[in-house]
Each structure stands twice: as C-alpha cells, then as structure tokens.
Scaffold this motif. Structure first.
Motif, mmCIF file in Angstrom:
data_model
loop_
_atom_site.group_PDB
_atom_site.id
_atom_site.type_symbol
_atom_site.label_atom_id
_atom_site.label_comp_id
_atom_site.label_asym_id
_atom_site.label_seq_id
_atom_site.Cartn_x
_atom_site.Cartn_y
_atom_site.Cartn_z
ATOM 1 N N LYS A 32 0.787 -1.222 0.000
ATOM 2 C CA LYS A 32 0.000 0.000 0.000
ATOM 3 C C LYS A 32 0.831 1.291 0.000
ATOM 4 C CE LYS A 32 -3.891 1.906 2.559
ATOM 5 N NZ LYS A 32 -4.782 1.735 3.685
ATOM 6 N N GLN A 127 -1.199 14.064 0.706
ATOM 7 C CA GLN A 127 -2.290 13.109 0.899
ATOM 8 C C GLN A 127 -3.604 13.773 1.285
ATOM 9 O OE1 GLN A 127 -1.484 9.350 2.638
ATOM 10 N NE2 GLN A 127 0.647 9.378 1.966
ATOM 11 N N TYR A 128 -3.563 14.818 2.099
ATOM 12 C CA TYR A 128 -4.821 15.479 2.448
ATOM 13 C C TYR A 128 -5.369 16.281 1.285
ATOM 14 C CZ TYR A 128 -5.316 13.986 7.217
ATOM 15 O OH TYR A 128 -5.525 13.221 8.329
ATOM 16 N N PHE A 131 -6.754 13.242 -1.153
ATOM 17 C CA PHE A 131 -7.800 12.322 -0.703
ATOM 18 C C PHE A 131 -8.726 12.877 0.363
ATOM 19 C CE2 PHE A 131 -4.126 9.551 -1.736
ATOM 20 C CZ PHE A 131 -4.673 8.929 -2.843
ATOM 21 N N LYS A 133 -11.314 13.758 2.796
ATOM 22 C CA LYS A 133 -12.729 13.570 3.126
ATOM 23 C C LYS A 133 -12.788 13.459 4.640
ATOM 24 C CE LYS A 133 -14.310 11.022 -0.908
ATOM 25 N NZ LYS A 133 -14.905 9.779 -1.369
ATOM 26 N N SER A 135 -14.764 11.837 6.401
ATOM 27 C CA SER A 135 -15.052 10.472 6.817
ATOM 28 C C SER A 135 -13.795 9.590 6.809
ATOM 29 C CB SER A 135 -16.123 9.855 5.919
ATOM 30 O OG SER A 135 -15.658 9.791 4.586
ATOM 31 N N ARG A 136 -12.760 10.003 6.082
ATOM 32 C CA ARG A 136 -11.521 9.214 5.983
ATOM 33 C C ARG A 136 -10.355 9.897 6.696
ATOM 34 N NH1 ARG A 136 -10.246 7.916 0.037
ATOM 35 N NH2 ARG A 136 -8.685 6.666 1.092
ATOM 36 N N GLU A 139 -7.900 7.441 8.524
ATOM 37 C CA GLU A 139 -7.278 6.550 7.543
ATOM 38 C C GLU A 139 -6.179 7.282 6.768
ATOM 39 O OE1 GLU A 139 -8.431 4.216 3.416
ATOM 40 O OE2 GLU A 139 -10.026 5.001 4.683
ATOM 41 N N ILE A 140 -6.472 8.501 6.354
ATOM 42 C CA ILE A 140 -5.486 9.296 5.630
ATOM 43 C C ILE A 140 -4.317 9.645 6.544
ATOM 44 C CG2 ILE A 140 -5.087 11.465 4.406
ATOM 45 C CD1 ILE A 140 -8.061 11.325 3.536
ATOM 46 N N ASN A 143 -2.053 6.789 6.786
ATOM 47 C CA ASN A 143 -1.276 6.690 5.548
ATOM 48 C C ASN A 143 -0.132 7.697 5.550
ATOM 49 O OD1 ASN A 143 -2.839 4.650 4.516
ATOM 50 N ND2 ASN A 143 -4.062 5.970 3.207
#
Length: 168
Positions: A32, A127-128, A131, A133, A135-136, A139-140, A143
């Motif tokens: 990943k 990354q922010y 991606f 959101k 809701s994530r 998770e982000i 990552n």
C-alpha cells in the motif's frame, strides 16, 4: 565538495523525477505504501543560494512528478510549500535564531528531526490535498504516518550514502 550550478540542479531534478517515477513508485511496502525520495532536493538545497530560484526549482520538481502521476499540481504544491517553509522547519528543529544555517553544526537528533518534519509536512500536504474527506480523516492520517516513516528510512539512507550532513 561538488559545485552546484543551475545546470546541475536541473540535472538533479531530472534524476530524482526518473528515480521516483520509474523505480520507487514500483516499490510498495505492505502492498500500500510507496516511499518518496524526491523531496531531498528541497531539504538539502544549500541555504545560501538564491531563494526565488530555489522556489522555482522546487515547483518544477513537483510539477515533473505531477506530469507523470497525473495529480494536477498536488506534488508541485507540496514541494513548493516545504521549500517555502524550509527555513522555519530548520529553525524549529535546531532552536537557532541566527541567519546562518549549516547542516554541519547540527547534532544528529536535530538533523533527523529536520528530515522527519520536512517529509511529514510534505506527505500531509500531498495526501490530504489528494484524498481529503472528513469520513476518511484517520485513515489518511495513518497513511501519512506510514509513508512518512518509510520515506524517512529511504531519505536517511540517501543522506548517509551521499554524506549530506558534511557537504551542505
């Protein structure tokens, strides 16, 4: 010590883009996470050089990565941002208030913190922006932490291999 000119800076950018796109983007850790090495140009660019040229070269580096990854300027934004804030990151990691900056005068803990803070800020912005959101959010963030850790190892190997602490 190698003399750096505008031509060698452009050549280094081309090599870092090729290395990132054709080698490192094919490496995944845990299926990943991809290591990021190209911000070393921004981190280890000499402090005494022209600031506007530095920002333009940093933007060009990020734009080159974006051209291959089709990410619409996200890497250009993040790379230019860490170039812009590099002096602040350096001062924060070294607790210095002078206008003279040198990697030679750093302790290893300060040097490692500078690298870690720079790559963390870069990954956070990339990354922010790409991606984001609500809701994530976590998770982000995980990552970002994982990619920062993996990239930190690769950048540290690069710095040790080229003895960056002594040369810049």
């Amino acid at each position: 010590m190698i003399s750096r000119t505008f031509f060698t800076d452009i050549l280094m950018i081309a090599v870092l883009i090729a290395l990132q796109i054709f080698v490192l983007n094919r490496i995944t850790v845990l299926g990943k996470f991809t290591p990021v090495l190209y911000p070393v140009f921004v981190m280890f660019y000499p402090f005494f050089r022209n600031r506007f040229q530095f920002l333009a070269l940093s933007f060009l580096l990020g734009l080159g990565i974006d051209a291959f990854l089709y990410t619409w300027g996200i890497n250009a934004f993040a790379t230019t941002a860490i170039a812009y804030f590099r002096t602040l990151i350096f001062r924060t990691s070294t607790d210095t208030s002078t206008d003279f900056f040198s990697f030679q005068s750093l302790q290893w803990s300060q040097y490692l913190f500078f690298i870690l803070a720079s790559i963390f800020l870069h990954q956070l912005l990339v990354q922010y922006t790409e991606f984001f959101k609500l809701s994530r959010f976590f998770e982000i963030f995980l990552n970002v932490l994982a990619t920062t850790a993996i990239s930190f190892i690769f950048i540290l190997m690069y710095a040790i291999a080229f003895k960056i602490k002594q040369k810049v």
